[in-house]
Design a protein around this motif. Structure first.
Motif, mmCIF file in Angstrom:
data_model
loop_
_atom_site.group_PDB
_atom_site.id
_atom_site.type_symbol
_atom_site.label_atom_id
_atom_site.label_comp_id
_atom_site.label_asym_id
_atom_site.label_seq_id
_atom_site.Cartn_x
_atom_site.Cartn_y
_atom_site.Cartn_z
ATOM 1 N N ILE A 1 0.971 -1.419 0.086
ATOM 2 C CA ILE A 1 -0.052 0.038 0.015
ATOM 3 C C ILE A 1 0.932 1.174 -0.016
ATOM 4 C CG2 ILE A 1 -1.701 1.326 1.309
ATOM 5 C CD1 ILE A 1 -2.869 -1.249 2.201
ATOM 6 N N GLY A 2 0.919 2.171 -0.902
ATOM 7 C CA GLY A 2 1.389 3.225 -1.105
ATOM 8 C C GLY A 2 2.679 3.364 -2.107
ATOM 9 N N ASP A 3 3.081 2.166 -2.759
ATOM 10 C CA ASP A 3 4.046 2.494 -3.957
ATOM 11 C C ASP A 3 3.747 3.318 -4.842
ATOM 12 O OD1 ASP A 3 5.250 0.309 -2.151
ATOM 13 O OD2 ASP A 3 5.113 -1.123 -3.821
ATOM 14 N N PHE B 1 -5.812 2.489 -24.215
ATOM 15 C CA PHE B 1 -6.297 3.062 -23.061
ATOM 16 C C PHE B 1 -5.317 2.246 -21.962
ATOM 17 C CE2 PHE B 1 -9.912 4.487 -25.263
ATOM 18 C CZ PHE B 1 -10.240 5.769 -24.973
ATOM 19 N N THR B 2 -4.496 2.957 -20.972
ATOM 20 C CA THR B 2 -4.245 2.093 -19.892
ATOM 21 C C THR B 2 -4.801 2.401 -18.759
ATOM 22 O OG1 THR B 2 -2.285 3.738 -19.682
ATOM 23 C CG2 THR B 2 -1.953 1.711 -20.913
ATOM 24 N N VAL B 3 -5.146 1.180 -17.772
ATOM 25 C CA VAL B 3 -5.989 1.351 -16.638
ATOM 26 C C VAL B 3 -5.050 0.809 -15.543
ATOM 27 C CG1 VAL B 3 -8.113 0.439 -15.489
ATOM 28 C CG2 VAL B 3 -7.925 0.844 -18.092
ATOM 29 N N TYR B 4 -5.166 1.530 -14.310
ATOM 30 C CA TYR B 4 -4.286 1.477 -13.039
ATOM 31 C C TYR B 4 -5.204 1.209 -12.199
ATOM 32 C CZ TYR B 4 -1.061 3.400 -16.359
ATOM 33 O OH TYR B 4 -0.340 3.646 -17.621
ATOM 34 N N GLY B 5 -5.423 -0.036 -11.391
ATOM 35 C CA GLY B 5 -6.499 -0.517 -10.537
ATOM 36 C C GLY B 5 -6.275 -0.703 -9.263
ATOM 37 N N HIS B 6 -7.057 -0.708 -8.281
ATOM 38 C CA HIS B 6 -6.603 -1.061 -6.714
ATOM 39 C C HIS B 6 -5.784 0.052 -6.101
ATOM 40 C CE1 HIS B 6 -8.760 -4.570 -8.202
ATOM 41 N NE2 HIS B 6 -7.655 -4.999 -8.812
ATOM 42 N N LEU B 7 -5.992 1.318 -6.294
ATOM 43 C CA LEU B 7 -4.999 2.277 -5.785
ATOM 44 C C LEU B 7 -5.646 2.726 -4.669
ATOM 45 C CD1 LEU B 7 -4.442 4.679 -9.084
ATOM 46 C CD2 LEU B 7 -2.983 2.558 -8.412
ATOM 47 N N SER B 8 -4.804 3.064 -3.382
ATOM 48 C CA SER B 8 -5.038 3.678 -2.517
ATOM 49 C C SER B 8 -5.312 4.994 -2.639
ATOM 50 C CB SER B 8 -3.764 3.727 -1.364
ATOM 51 O OG SER B 8 -2.734 4.164 -1.719
ATOM 52 N N LYS B 9 -4.605 5.804 -3.544
ATOM 53 C CA LYS B 9 -4.944 7.242 -3.840
ATOM 54 C C LYS B 9 -4.522 7.556 -5.376
ATOM 55 C CE LYS B 9 -3.682 11.673 -1.500
ATOM 56 N NZ LYS B 9 -2.848 12.267 -0.581
ATOM 57 N N THR B 10 -5.375 8.328 -5.794
ATOM 58 C CA THR B 10 -4.913 8.835 -7.273
ATOM 59 C C THR B 10 -4.377 10.267 -7.223
ATOM 60 O OG1 THR B 10 -7.192 9.754 -7.975
ATOM 61 C CG2 THR B 10 -6.955 7.539 -8.486
ATOM 62 N N LYS C 1 5.295 9.813 -19.838
ATOM 63 C CA LYS C 1 5.585 8.449 -19.408
ATOM 64 C C LYS C 1 6.569 8.356 -18.140
ATOM 65 C CE LYS C 1 8.514 4.812 -21.609
ATOM 66 N NZ LYS C 1 8.901 4.484 -23.089
ATOM 67 N N GLY C 2 6.060 7.863 -17.359
ATOM 68 C CA GLY C 2 7.050 7.787 -15.796
ATOM 69 C C GLY C 2 6.407 8.743 -14.931
ATOM 70 N N ASP C 3 5.592 9.688 -15.110
ATOM 71 C CA ASP C 3 5.037 10.585 -14.214
ATOM 72 C C ASP C 3 4.193 9.900 -13.169
ATOM 73 O OD1 ASP C 3 6.221 12.711 -15.630
ATOM 74 O OD2 ASP C 3 4.130 13.669 -16.382
ATOM 75 N N LEU C 4 4.196 10.151 -12.158
ATOM 76 C CA LEU C 4 3.487 9.577 -10.802
ATOM 77 C C LEU C 4 2.168 9.910 -11.054
ATOM 78 C CD1 LEU C 4 3.793 8.037 -8.064
ATOM 79 C CD2 LEU C 4 4.063 10.465 -6.933
ATOM 80 N N ILE C 5 1.178 8.753 -11.181
ATOM 81 C CA ILE C 5 -0.374 8.899 -11.514
ATOM 82 C C ILE C 5 -1.321 8.690 -9.971
ATOM 83 C CG2 ILE C 5 -0.084 9.200 -13.946
ATOM 84 C CD1 ILE C 5 -1.169 6.299 -13.616
ATOM 85 N N GLY D 1 -2.577 0.167 -4.020
ATOM 86 C CA GLY D 1 -3.385 -0.079 -2.628
ATOM 87 C C GLY D 1 -4.280 -1.439 -2.803
ATOM 88 N N ASN D 2 -5.505 -1.485 -2.213
ATOM 89 C CA ASN D 2 -6.051 -2.620 -1.937
ATOM 90 C C ASN D 2 -7.746 -2.550 -2.090
ATOM 91 O OD1 ASN D 2 -6.580 -5.289 -1.308
ATOM 92 N ND2 ASN D 2 -6.506 -4.964 0.774
ATOM 93 N N THR D 3 -8.034 -1.355 -2.937
ATOM 94 C CA THR D 3 -9.338 -1.055 -2.970
ATOM 95 C C THR D 3 -10.051 -2.067 -4.204
ATOM 96 O OG1 THR D 3 -8.754 0.763 -4.519
ATOM 97 C CG2 THR D 3 -8.991 1.109 -2.110
ATOM 98 N N GLY D 4 -11.650 -1.810 -4.047
ATOM 99 C CA GLY D 4 -11.861 -2.644 -5.170
ATOM 100 C C GLY D 4 -12.079 -4.406 -4.856
ATOM 101 N N ARG D 5 -12.156 -5.208 -5.832
ATOM 102 C CA ARG D 5 -12.308 -6.459 -5.645
ATOM 103 C C ARG D 5 -10.714 -7.142 -5.835
ATOM 104 N NH1 ARG D 5 -15.838 -10.442 -9.696
ATOM 105 N NH2 ARG D 5 -14.249 -10.543 -11.147
ATOM 106 N N THR D 6 -10.235 -7.274 -4.549
ATOM 107 C CA THR D 6 -8.924 -7.613 -4.609
ATOM 108 C C THR D 6 -8.673 -8.943 -3.536
ATOM 109 O OG1 THR D 6 -8.234 -6.415 -2.769
ATOM 110 C CG2 THR D 6 -7.636 -5.612 -4.996
#
Ligand SMILES: [Zn+2]
Length: 287
Positions: A190-192, A224-233, A243-247, A251-256
């Motif tokens: 969580i938090g990477d 399109f690219t999708v980044y899921g289960h984040l703790s924060k956007t 490319k490479g910018d922090l987005i 985390g552990n949100t959604g169905r995980t």
């Protein structure tokens, strides 16, 4: 005698492969014969005709872009492919020509078993309504990609960490519900920090039922690219990211079943293998 007729057969087969017939019955040269597996995308380059030409592969129209002396396009094959070979045809009012021929080759996907919250499998009424609303929002997003690419370099995997679940693996959730994993899961705490896989425009940053806190980038050309289960956007819709910018933060949100990053890549409505796209585009851009 046998030898020479055998060589003739070979030469004849090669000639057959190099020629094809366009819609007007004329023979045209086919320059590309490309192997593709279900769940992959391939970049093609082809010569220009008029600027109004339509690029069609099977019944799907593809966006393409001006790459200087030629045009370029990314062609995707569905995970659920019916395994039929196909041609990509560039046509306008006057002319029509085959610019690439695809040979679809079978691929075997492994299986895994997972345990997740049962309420994310058998949805309650209010969750069904939520998922339907989210799907409407997502459909609009996926229907309005930029017509030219935001990127000029390869796609990169967002993390270098261990891949905990590969693209295409067949899944059984809670011993009964069957599905398939149409993204790549990376080990993450969580938090990477999660970077953008390529230059693009943020088209979604918010909370979704299945993928939890999610960022979606439009790279143009219906990619399109999708980044899921984040703790924060950490980005907002409308923003251009390099490319490479922090987005966002993992985390552990959604169905995980635990903290990780789910990375999805969608091309012309099909989720394809992002790791394969990354390797393929590295070769193309000679990186
Ligand atoms: Zn996943």
């Amino acid at each position: 005698m046998f030898k020479s007729s055998h060589s003739l057969t070979i030469i004849f087969s090669i000639l057959l492969m190099a020629c094809s017939t366009d819609s007007n019955g004329k023979n045209t040269k086919t320059t590309q014969r490309i192997i593709i597996h279900p769940g992959e995308a391939r970049f093609i380059l082809f010569d220009k005709i008029s600027s109004s030409g339509k690029l069609t592969c099977r019944d799907k129209e593809y966006k393409y872009f001006d790459n200087g002396s030629q045009y370029g396009a990314f062609i995707a094959e569905s995970y659920f492919s019916e395994m039929n070979d196909f041609d990509c045809i560039l046509s306008d009012d006057k002319t029509s020509k085959i610019v690439a021929s695809f040979n679809v080759v079978k691929k075997k996907f492994p299986e895994e078993k997972l345990k997740v919250d049962s309420r994310k499998i058998t949805l309650r009424k209010k969750d069904q309504i939520r998922v339907a609303k989210e799907q409407e929002v997502l459909n609009k997003i996926y229907a309005s990609s930029a017509s030219s690419p935001y990127f000029q370099t390869s796609f990169m995997a967002p993390l270098n960490s261990h891949i905990t679940s590969i693209y295409g693996i067949k899944r059984t959730y809670n011993k009964q519900h069957k599905g398939q994993h149409l993204g790549t899961d990376f080990r993450a705490a969580i938090g990477d920090k999660i970077p953008a896989a390529n230059r693009g425009k943020v088209v979604f940053s918010g909370d979704l039922f299945y993928t939890g806190w999610t960022v979606i980038l439009d790279h143009g050309l219906d990619i399109f690219t999708v980044y899921g289960h984040l703790s924060k956007t950490l980005v907002e819709s409308g923003q251009i990211v390099q490319k490479g910018d922090l987005i966002g933060l993992s985390g552990n949100t959604g169905r995980t079943s635990g903290p990780h990053l789910h990375w999805g890549v969608k091309i012309v409505g099909q989720y394809i293998d992002g790791i394969d796209l990354s390797e393929h585009t590295k070769q193309f851009y000679k990186e």
